[in-house]
Enzyme design. Structure first.
Site, PDB file in Angstrom:
ATOM      1  N   LYS A 124       0.868  -1.187   0.000  1.00 58.89           N
ATOM      2  CA  LYS A 124       0.000   0.000   0.000  1.00 58.89           C
ATOM      3  C   LYS A 124       0.891   1.219   0.000  1.00 58.89           C
ATOM      4  O   LYS A 124       2.006   1.172   0.536  1.00 58.89           O
ATOM      5  CB  LYS A 124      -0.883   0.026   1.253  1.00 58.89           C
ATOM      6  N   ASP A 164      -7.115   4.111  -4.486  1.00 56.84           N
ATOM      7  CA  ASP A 164      -7.741   3.927  -3.171  1.00 56.84           C
ATOM      8  C   ASP A 164      -8.383   5.282  -2.857  1.00 56.84           C
ATOM      9  O   ASP A 164      -8.651   6.060  -3.794  1.00 56.84           O
ATOM     10  CB  ASP A 164      -6.701   3.510  -2.120  1.00 56.84           C
TER      11      ASP A 164
HETATM   12  P1  NDP Z   1     -13.031   7.442  -2.723  1.00 54.31           P
HETATM   13  O1  NDP Z   1     -12.003   8.453  -2.477  1.00 54.31           O
HETATM   14  O2  NDP Z   1     -13.567   7.260  -4.094  1.00 54.31           O
HETATM   15  O3  NDP Z   1     -14.286   7.694  -1.765  1.00 54.31           O
HETATM   16  C1  NDP Z   1     -14.134   7.734  -0.392  1.00 54.31           C
HETATM   17  C2  NDP Z   1     -15.458   8.117   0.237  1.00 54.31           C
HETATM   18  O4  NDP Z   1     -15.358   7.950   1.646  1.00 54.31           O
HETATM   19  C3  NDP Z   1     -15.829   9.557  -0.003  1.00 54.31           C
HETATM   20  O5  NDP Z   1     -17.224   9.681   0.011  1.00 54.31           O
HETATM   21  C4  NDP Z   1     -15.197  10.243   1.193  1.00 54.31           C
HETATM   22  O6  NDP Z   1     -15.801  11.479   1.544  1.00 54.31           O
HETATM   23  C5  NDP Z   1     -15.442   9.228   2.286  1.00 54.31           C
HETATM   24  N1  NDP Z   1     -14.407   9.328   3.311  1.00 54.31           N
HETATM   25  C6  NDP Z   1     -13.064   9.204   3.134  1.00 54.31           C
HETATM   26  N2  NDP Z   1     -12.422   9.386   4.280  1.00 54.31           N
HETATM   27  C7  NDP Z   1     -13.357   9.635   5.205  1.00 54.31           C
HETATM   28  C8  NDP Z   1     -13.317   9.907   6.572  1.00 54.31           C
HETATM   29  N3  NDP Z   1     -12.151   9.965   7.230  1.00 54.31           N
HETATM   30  N4  NDP Z   1     -14.500  10.093   7.226  1.00 54.31           N
HETATM   31  C9  NDP Z   1     -15.672  10.040   6.558  1.00 54.31           C
HETATM   32  N5  NDP Z   1     -15.766   9.789   5.246  1.00 54.31           N
HETATM   33  C10 NDP Z   1     -14.639   9.588   4.587  1.00 54.31           C
HETATM   34  O7  NDP Z   1     -12.412   6.066  -2.176  1.00 54.31           O
HETATM   35  P2  NDP Z   1     -12.882   4.569  -2.460  1.00 54.31           P
HETATM   36  O8  NDP Z   1     -14.336   4.500  -2.686  1.00 54.31           O
HETATM   37  O9  NDP Z   1     -11.966   4.002  -3.461  1.00 54.31           O
HETATM   38  O10 NDP Z   1     -12.515   3.861  -1.071  1.00 54.31           O
HETATM   39  C11 NDP Z   1     -13.446   3.708  -0.004  1.00 54.31           C
HETATM   40  C12 NDP Z   1     -12.978   2.583   0.891  1.00 54.31           C
HETATM   41  O11 NDP Z   1     -12.912   1.361   0.143  1.00 54.31           O
HETATM   42  C13 NDP Z   1     -11.601   2.762   1.511  1.00 54.31           C
HETATM   43  O12 NDP Z   1     -11.592   2.158   2.789  1.00 54.31           O
HETATM   44  C14 NDP Z   1     -10.700   1.946   0.576  1.00 54.31           C
HETATM   45  O13 NDP Z   1      -9.529   1.526   1.220  1.00 54.31           O
HETATM   46  C15 NDP Z   1     -11.625   0.780   0.273  1.00 54.31           C
HETATM   47  N6  NDP Z   1     -11.331   0.014  -0.931  1.00 54.31           N
HETATM   48  C16 NDP Z   1     -11.220   0.612  -2.149  1.00 54.31           C
HETATM   49  C17 NDP Z   1     -10.991  -0.162  -3.265  1.00 54.31           C
HETATM   50  C18 NDP Z   1     -10.940   0.436  -4.624  1.00 54.31           C
HETATM   51  O14 NDP Z   1     -10.809  -0.326  -5.581  1.00 54.31           O
HETATM   52  N7  NDP Z   1     -11.059   1.742  -4.801  1.00 54.31           N
HETATM   53  C19 NDP Z   1     -10.801  -1.599  -3.181  1.00 54.31           C
HETATM   54  C20 NDP Z   1     -10.997  -2.143  -1.865  1.00 54.31           C
HETATM   55  C21 NDP Z   1     -11.234  -1.344  -0.795  1.00 54.31           C
HETATM   56  P3  NDP Z   1     -15.160  12.860   1.019  1.00 54.31           P
HETATM   57  O15 NDP Z   1     -15.599  12.980  -0.408  1.00 54.31           O
HETATM   58  O16 NDP Z   1     -15.732  13.885   1.911  1.00 54.31           O
HETATM   59  O17 NDP Z   1     -13.681  12.721   1.166  1.00 54.31           O
HETATM   60  O1  2IT Z   2      -7.835  -1.876  -0.854  1.00 56.89           O
HETATM   61  C1  2IT Z   2      -7.763  -2.335  -2.002  1.00 56.89           C
HETATM   62  O2  2IT Z   2      -7.869  -3.547  -2.235  1.00 56.89           O
HETATM   63  C2  2IT Z   2      -7.565  -1.393  -3.112  1.00 56.89           C
HETATM   64  N1  2IT Z   2      -7.526  -0.187  -2.878  1.00 56.89           N
HETATM   65  C3  2IT Z   2      -7.357  -1.896  -4.510  1.00 56.89           C
HETATM   66  C4  2IT Z   2      -5.940  -2.327  -4.720  1.00 56.89           C
HETATM   67  C5  2IT Z   2      -5.600  -2.700  -6.137  1.00 56.89           C
HETATM   68  O3  2IT Z   2      -4.406  -2.977  -6.340  1.00 56.89           O
HETATM   69  O4  2IT Z   2      -6.455  -2.743  -7.005  1.00 56.89           O
END
Ligand code: NDP
Ligand code: 2IT
Length: 444
Positions: A124, A164
């Site tokens: 990461k 992420d």
């Molecule tokens: P994005 O940046 O697209 O969206 C994040 C969302 O969560 C936004 O709505 C954001 O609000 C909110 N958020 C972020 N930090 C906080 C916080 N501290 N408190 C409250 N709300 C918060 O990220 P993703 O959708 O990609 O990721 C969301 C989660 O999923 C994370 O935990 C990530 O690690 C996990 N994840 C992502 C993957 C991926 O492929 N993208 C894969 C697997 C897991 P705001 O707009 O106000 O910042």
């Molecule tokens: O938390 C996760 O699994 C991710 N943010 C995606 C990682 C990736 O390499 O696609």
């Protein structure tokens, strides 16, 4: 191995890293019994070698903002474990990013990636850069400055970053462009790339869709379908949006979404049209979820999380530790019978205990959100083959990977009374694969 002693040792050596301690503590408690059935693991001190990252790269990122001011941020890449494949995992840009958060994410990624059945190690990275309010030019300059340092540590067979929090298609494009210029090669060194330069169809959808596929598998063990179920989602970013999209297409009613300022509650359910509005608001205008409530005349609660609203199913998809013990108990009291985690480690240890004690269907992120990195793995395969697969092909592979992860959880997590502890199942299954690979490759 005594899990408390190992954890205390890590706390002494790596103080002030609460998220890392939290993630390690959960895995150690799950695997202790299995580990102790293998004296050869202890003889090779497998546990410390598995908990401590292979290496941590940290660096200063210097860039110039739109006003000509020179800014600095910290950048990191945690290369946790490469026993089963090249390092693989996302990049996070958020003001809260620090070494502890990235260490917990890299540690969890190692087990998640092992569950996917694809050959990927765990990593990461990220920065405490705050993308909020930055212009496209500032984002580009920051991404370029970040890669100017990171590029020498990554590569298609070494370490393959992705998105992420705060890193989506736009940022991956800028980082990949800079990487390509410095490395003088066009390879699959990033996943989540744009479709015109090696990205995979379905990668944007993969985490959210995968989580819903996993949820369907869990519900099926109790003969329940998704149609008509009320779902609370947190977040409104990549994972939340595509979780909502798949749920809506399957006839579920999504009543909440949120961002870091607050949440909206729409008792009529977020429809396809309303979701299109959210996607435009968040992905193009980069606005706040509050604007949804203003447009559709529903409730908006500032500074709160959605877990007080009544639902059948909760799908936290924002960030770590976003459901505490009290919120978990409220969800249960309101009749919630399934929690499937899109985010990484969204439930605190107290919340997890509450879910497990209530014997509800509870899927930890490292199983339920593995669809994202799985399709990243499929993107790597397509890049190596210099081919691209159809959306249907990728989606059907994603589905079967999620089914396979579910089966692994059932195999390793079914308790004597028949209850499936998905936390145990995911941790033991992922651990056994990585441990076996490490044992067979010698002391490194
Ligand atoms: P994005 O940046 O697209 O969206 C994040 C969302 O969560 C936004 O709505 C954001 O609000 C909110 N958020 C972020 N930090 C906080 C916080 N501290 N408190 C409250 N709300 C918060 O990220 P993703 O959708 O990609 O990721 C969301 C989660 O999923 C994370 O935990 C990530 O690690 C996990 N994840 C992502 C993957 C991926 O492929 N993208 C894969 C697997 C897991 P705001 O707009 O106000 O910042
Ligand atoms: O938390 C996760 O699994 C991710 N943010 C995606 C990682 C990736 O390499 O696609």
């Amino acid at each position: 191995m005594n899990s408390t002693e190992v954890l205390n040792g890590l706390k002494r050596r790596f103080p002030n890293e609460p998220e890392y301690h939290q993630a390690v503590s959960e895995v150690l408690a799950s695997i202790e019994d299995v580990y102790n059935q293998h004296p050869e693991f202890e003889e090779y001190n497998l546990i410390e070698r598995l908990c401590i990252p292979d290496r941590i790269v940290s660096f200063r990122v210097t860039w110039v903002d739109d006003y000509g001011r020179v800014q600095t941020n910290m950048g990191y890449r945690i290369q946790h474990n490469c026993a089963i494949g090249p390092y693989k995992g996302g990049i996070r840009f958020h003001a809260s990013v620090n070494q502890s958060i990235l260490k917990f994410l890299a540690f969890e990624q190692t087990f998640k990636n092992a569950l996917t059945t694809l050959p990927m190690g765990g990593a990461k990275g990220g920065s405490d850069f705050n993308p909020k309010g930055k212009s496209d030019d500032e984002i580009m300059r920051f991404c370029q400055a970040f890669i100017l340092e990171l590029w020498r540590h990554i590569g298609p067979e070494t370490d393959v970053p992705a998105g992420d929090i705060g890193v989506g298609g736009r940022e991956v494009g800028f980082m990949f462009g800079m990487y390509k210029k410095l490395a003088r090669e066009h390879t699959g060194t990033f996943t989540g790339k744009g479709i015109t330069f090696g990205g995979s169809l379905m990668r944007p959808e993969a985490t959210g869709y995968g989580n819903v596929y996993f949820l369907q598998q869990m519900l099926a063990t109790r003969g329940i379908g998704i149609e008509g179920k009320t779902v609370c989602i947190s977040g409104s970013g990549n994972v939340a949006q595509y979780t909502a999209e798949k749920l809506i297409s399957l006839g579920a009613k999504v009543v909440t979404m949120s961002d870091s300022n607050g949440y909206i509650y729409d008792p009529d359910g977020i429809t396809r049209d309303k979701l299109d509005y959210i996607m435009h608001l968040k992905n193009v205008e980069r606005g706040r979820i509050r604007e949804y409530a203003e447009k559709y005349g529903c409730k908006y609660v500032e500074g709160a999380r959605p877990w007080g609203e009544k639902c059948d199913i909760a799908m936290p998809s924002a960030t770590q530790n976003e459901i505490n013990g009290e919120e978990a108990r409220t969800l249960l009291a309101n009749g919630c019978f399934a929690v499937s985690e899109g985010a990484n480690m969204p439930s605190t240890p107290e919340a997890i205990d509450a879910f497990l004690n209530a014997k509800i269907l509870y899927a930890p992120g490292k199983a339920a959100n593995a669809g994202g990195v799985s399709v990243s793995g499929l993107e790597m395969t397509q890049n190596s083959q210099k081919l691209s697969w159809s959306a249907e092909e990728v989606d059907s592979k994603l589905k079967s990977i999620m089914e396979n992860i579910h089966s692994q959880c059932v195999k390793y997590g079914t308790q004597p009374d028949g209850y499936v502890n998905y936390v145990k199942g995911a941790n033991i299954s992922g651990f056994m694969k990585v441990a076996t690979a490490m044992m067979e490759q010698g002391i490194l």
